[in-house]
Design an enzyme around this catalytic site. Structure first.
Site, PDB file in Angstrom:
ATOM      1  N   LYS A 189       0.884  -1.186   0.000  1.00 13.32           N
ATOM      2  CA  LYS A 189       0.000   0.000   0.000  1.00 13.32           C
ATOM      3  C   LYS A 189       0.911   1.223   0.000  1.00 13.32           C
ATOM      4  O   LYS A 189       1.462   1.588   1.031  1.00 13.32           O
ATOM      5  CB  LYS A 189      -0.871  -0.018   1.264  1.00 13.32           C
ATOM      6  CG  LYS A 189      -2.219   0.664   1.129  1.00 13.32           C
ATOM      7  CD  LYS A 189      -2.185   2.136   0.785  1.00 13.32           C
ATOM      8  CE  LYS A 189      -1.922   2.996   2.004  1.00 13.32           C
ATOM      9  NZ  LYS A 189      -1.776   4.437   1.634  1.00 13.32           N
ATOM     10  N   SER A 243       4.837   7.719   9.986  1.00 12.08           N
ATOM     11  CA  SER A 243       4.917   8.554  11.180  1.00 12.08           C
ATOM     12  C   SER A 243       4.703   7.723  12.448  1.00 12.08           C
ATOM     13  O   SER A 243       4.090   6.644  12.414  1.00 12.08           O
ATOM     14  CB  SER A 243       3.851   9.644  11.112  1.00 12.08           C
ATOM     15  OG  SER A 243       2.572   9.046  11.125  1.00 12.08           O
ATOM     16  N   GLY A 247       2.202   4.618  13.273  1.00 22.33           N
ATOM     17  CA  GLY A 247       2.815   3.409  13.836  1.00 22.33           C
ATOM     18  C   GLY A 247       2.056   2.901  15.057  1.00 22.33           C
ATOM     19  O   GLY A 247       1.891   1.695  15.256  1.00 22.33           O
ATOM     20  N   GLU A 265       8.903   1.396  11.349  1.00 21.23           N
ATOM     21  CA  GLU A 265      10.059   2.281  11.103  1.00 21.23           C
ATOM     22  C   GLU A 265       9.487   3.689  11.081  1.00 21.23           C
ATOM     23  O   GLU A 265       8.791   4.061  10.133  1.00 21.23           O
ATOM     24  CB  GLU A 265      10.719   1.968   9.750  1.00 21.23           C
ATOM     25  CG  GLU A 265      11.091   0.516   9.544  1.00 21.23           C
ATOM     26  CD  GLU A 265      12.241   0.058  10.416  1.00 21.23           C
ATOM     27  OE1 GLU A 265      12.972   0.917  10.936  1.00 21.23           O
ATOM     28  OE2 GLU A 265      12.384  -1.159  10.598  1.00 21.23           O
TER      29      GLU A 265
HETATM   30  P1  NAD Z   1       2.087   8.569   7.541  1.00 16.27           P
HETATM   31  O1  NAD Z   1       2.177   7.819   8.809  1.00 16.27           O
HETATM   32  O2  NAD Z   1       1.093   9.659   7.436  1.00 16.27           O
HETATM   33  O3  NAD Z   1       1.754   7.576   6.334  1.00 16.27           O
HETATM   34  C1  NAD Z   1       2.549   6.438   6.055  1.00 16.27           C
HETATM   35  C2  NAD Z   1       1.692   5.403   5.353  1.00 16.27           C
HETATM   36  O4  NAD Z   1       0.675   4.980   6.255  1.00 16.27           O
HETATM   37  C3  NAD Z   1       0.993   5.909   4.103  1.00 16.27           C
HETATM   38  O5  NAD Z   1       0.940   4.898   3.135  1.00 16.27           O
HETATM   39  C4  NAD Z   1      -0.404   6.229   4.615  1.00 16.27           C
HETATM   40  O6  NAD Z   1      -1.411   6.161   3.631  1.00 16.27           O
HETATM   41  C5  NAD Z   1      -0.593   5.129   5.652  1.00 16.27           C
HETATM   42  N1  NAD Z   1      -1.574   5.481   6.688  1.00 16.27           N
HETATM   43  C6  NAD Z   1      -1.868   6.710   7.167  1.00 16.27           C
HETATM   44  N2  NAD Z   1      -2.850   6.628   8.082  1.00 16.27           N
HETATM   45  C7  NAD Z   1      -3.190   5.317   8.175  1.00 16.27           C
HETATM   46  C8  NAD Z   1      -4.159   4.611   8.937  1.00 16.27           C
HETATM   47  N3  NAD Z   1      -4.992   5.232   9.768  1.00 16.27           N
HETATM   48  N4  NAD Z   1      -4.219   3.264   8.794  1.00 16.27           N
HETATM   49  C9  NAD Z   1      -3.389   2.625   7.942  1.00 16.27           C
HETATM   50  N5  NAD Z   1      -2.480   3.251   7.182  1.00 16.27           N
HETATM   51  C10 NAD Z   1      -2.369   4.584   7.296  1.00 16.27           C
HETATM   52  O7  NAD Z   1       3.546   9.082   7.230  1.00 16.27           O
HETATM   53  P2  NAD Z   1       4.028   9.964   5.990  1.00 16.27           P
HETATM   54  O8  NAD Z   1       3.614  11.370   6.196  1.00 16.27           O
HETATM   55  O9  NAD Z   1       3.654   9.278   4.718  1.00 16.27           O
HETATM   56  O10 NAD Z   1       5.609   9.815   6.118  1.00 16.27           O
HETATM   57  C11 NAD Z   1       6.403  10.632   6.911  1.00 16.27           C
HETATM   58  C12 NAD Z   1       6.846   9.892   8.153  1.00 16.27           C
HETATM   59  O11 NAD Z   1       7.554   8.705   7.798  1.00 16.27           O
HETATM   60  C13 NAD Z   1       7.831  10.725   8.974  1.00 16.27           C
HETATM   61  O12 NAD Z   1       7.487  10.636  10.331  1.00 16.27           O
HETATM   62  C14 NAD Z   1       9.163  10.031   8.712  1.00 16.27           C
HETATM   63  O13 NAD Z   1      10.121  10.221   9.727  1.00 16.27           O
HETATM   64  C15 NAD Z   1       8.748   8.608   8.575  1.00 16.27           C
HETATM   65  N6  NAD Z   1       9.775   7.826   7.885  1.00 16.27           N
HETATM   66  C16 NAD Z   1      10.501   6.928   8.616  1.00 16.27           C
HETATM   67  C17 NAD Z   1      11.501   6.177   7.998  1.00 16.27           C
HETATM   68  C18 NAD Z   1      12.304   5.153   8.768  1.00 16.27           C
HETATM   69  O14 NAD Z   1      12.939   4.322   8.144  1.00 16.27           O
HETATM   70  N7  NAD Z   1      12.301   5.183  10.093  1.00 16.27           N
HETATM   71  C19 NAD Z   1      11.756   6.372   6.641  1.00 16.27           C
HETATM   72  C20 NAD Z   1      10.994   7.298   5.921  1.00 16.27           C
HETATM   73  C21 NAD Z   1       9.996   8.022   6.557  1.00 16.27           C
END
Ligand code: NAD
Length: 497
Positions: A189, A243, A247, A265
């Site tokens: 996804k 995020s 998570g 992650e």
């Molecule tokens: P996000 O958590 O908003 O979204 C990540 C994914 O989760 C997307 O595919 C989104 O559609 C999905 N998602 C969102 N809400 C959901 C829900 N309620 N249920 C199921 N899935 C859901 O994060 P983002 O804005 O896409 O990415 C930025 C974040 O990712 C930052 O916090 C960044 O630090 C982190 N990140 C971490 C790493 C790592 O390896 N630690 C690497 C890259 C990015």
């Protein structure tokens, strides 16, 4: 990259298929719904993307399960899986221009980096796990002579992969590589903010010989397709990057469904600690600027908290501020651009909100701070440096995920360590010192999954990547990633004398 390529012409000629990919086929969402994907480069709609829901996720998971159970991939020898995945990596490289262009249009990063970093790292990751998988041996336990205990790893089943938008292909490949090499089936996804390369990756994998059903993609929103996948009773594990807020939900979904494994992650607010006994302040300052502003500051491991000893802070900040001239945003489709657009208007508003908060909380903005290139219709922000920040300020505490650096001045090593570790996150950290004892001492005490000494951006697929504390659990990359997508089985065999 060929200097002759006119990326604007290529972009205009591109026809983008936004349908999902299930069981080896492109599919519209079952209810026919789509969402419009705009490009952050200029705000224009570039594709209509399938808005997958629970029904679509059910179909993809059922395809993945059928493929796993009948052994069309899981039953192949490691050497046979290696060959297919090596071909997949070759196909990624062969499609490099198209994939880089999609990544650039979708999330706003410079085309030069999409080619040199995103495409290259994705292919290397797939190839690396392909090459590794037929070189891993299982174990025999040191048991008494009348028995034999085999400790083997088995593919887990169906892996749900949910990824963010900042490095769409790389983040997916860190999970696809070990999960597929180990024999699992995958349902991916992608983020609704950058879904376009995911479907192309799946197509290329199937063209390379991966059997249909083994790699499926369900684009859509997090609260729809993402939630359905993470709650699914027939998904064995979720490899999640995103995020910390989402998570937490992943753990909740697992608790409410089948207790699937969840590997998170998550976010970061990495500390970059510069002591006054580090002679080459200029190198430290240039390194932090390069690492912070790479990918528009939209990197989980961006060194966004810069702790500098007060005696060298003025000079350090002066160099960093001057360096921002090199990282001014420009057209992402132009070959020489190093800073592109933020992913969308929501992210733009978030970043500008933090910049306003920094100013109103009393930090000193010494470079940048403005939205620029508004005439393009895209979302561009100057590389921004705040000096004289402290941990009571939002900009020093919270992950901004944009080109905003906070400098905190310190007096003693103990104070630096307390501030560096005084974060809910623990993804990466860096210590700069010419005193070998201090460098080792501080590196040991920094609570982070990766600690750099006198450098920052060294990185390779051979080393684990992941965080302490609320930056997550599990590790992407390296051979350790196989642990996440395999079950450990013990088989006792009786040997009669
Ligand atoms: P996000 O958590 O908003 O979204 C990540 C994914 O989760 C997307 O595919 C989104 O559609 C999905 N998602 C969102 N809400 C959901 C829900 N309620 N249920 C199921 N899935 C859901 O994060 P983002 O804005 O896409 O990415 C930025 C974040 O990712 C930052 O916090 C960044 O630090 C982190 N990140 C971490 C790493 C790592 O390896 N630690 C690497 C890259 C990015």
């Amino acid at each position: 990259m060929s200097k002759q390529v006119n990326w604007h012409e290529r972009a205009a000629a591109l026809s983008i298929d936004g349908r999902a990919y299930t069981n080896g086929q492109r599919l519209a969402a079952a209810d026919g719904q789509v969402f419009a994907k705009t490009s952050p480069i200029d705000g224009r709609v570039i594709a209509q993307v399938a808005r997958c829901q629970a029904l679509d996720v059910d179909l993809a998971v059922a395809s993945a399960r059928a493929a796993f159970d009948d052994g069309r991939w899981s039953g192949k020898s490691p050497a046979a899986r290696k060959k297919v995945l090596q071909k997949f990596a070759d196909k990624i490289l062969a499609a490099k221009d198209e994939l880089a262009l999609l990544e650039c249009l979708d999330m706003g990063k410079p085309i030069a980096y999409a080619l040199a970093v995103d495409v290259a790292a994705t292919a290397r990751t797939i190839a690396w796990y392909a090459e590794a998988v037929d070189k891993i041996y299982d174990e025999i336990a040191p048991t008494p002579a009348n028995s034999l205990a085999l400790i083997t790893r088995e593919a887990m089943g169906v892996i749900g992969v949910i990824v963010p938008w900042n490095y769409p292909m790389i983040m997916a490949s860190w999970k696809l590589g070990p999960a597929l090499a180990a024999g699992n089936s995958v349902v991916l996804k992608p983020s609704e903010k950058s879904p376009l390369t995911a479907m192309r990756l799946a197509e290329l994998a199937i063209e390379a010989g991966l059997p249909p059903g083994v790699f499926n993609v369900v684009p859509g929103y997090g609260h729809e397709a993402g939630e359905a996948l993470a709650l699914h009773m027939d998904v064995d594990a979720i490899g999640f990057t995103g995020s910390t807020r989402t998570g937490r939900r992943m753990l909740d979904y697992a608790g409410r469904s089948n207790l699937k494994r969840v590997y998170n992650e998550l976010g970061g607010k990495s500390a970059f600690v510069v002591f006054d006994d580090f002679a080459d302040i200029e190198r430290a300052a240039k390194t932090v600027a390069g690492s912070m502003f790479f990918n528009q500051g939209e990197s989980c491991n961006a060194p966004s908290r810069v702790l500098v000893h007060e005696s060298v802070a003025d000079r350090f900040v002066e160099i960093v501020a001057a360096e921002t001239a090199k990282y001014q945003p420009a057209d992402p489709l132009a070959a020489g651009t190093v800073m592109g657009a933020l992913v969308d208007d929501i992210q733009l508003r978030t970043v500008m909100g933090y910049i306003d908060a920094g100013k109103s909380e009393g930090a000193r903005c010494v470079a940048g701070g403005r939205q620029v290139m508004t005439e393009t219709g895209g979302y561009y922000v100057e590389p921004t440096v705040f000096d004289h920040t402290n941990m009571s300020m939002k900009i020093a505490r919270e992950e901004i995920f944009g080109p905003v650096m906070s400098v905190l001045r310190f007096k003693t090593e103990d104070e630096a360590l307390a501030v560096a570790n005084g974060s809910a996150y623990g993804l990466q950290a860096s210590v700069w010192s010419d005193n070998i004892n201090r460098a080792h001492r501080v590196a040991r005490k920094l609570r982070a999954g990766t600690v750099h000494v006198n450098q920052y951006d060294e990185d390779d697929i051979t080393v684990p990547f992941g965080g302490y504390k609320q930056s997550g659990n599990g590790r992407d990359k390296s051979l350790h990633a196989f642990d996440k997508y395999t079950e450990l089985k013990t088989t006792w065999i009786r040997i009669d004398g």
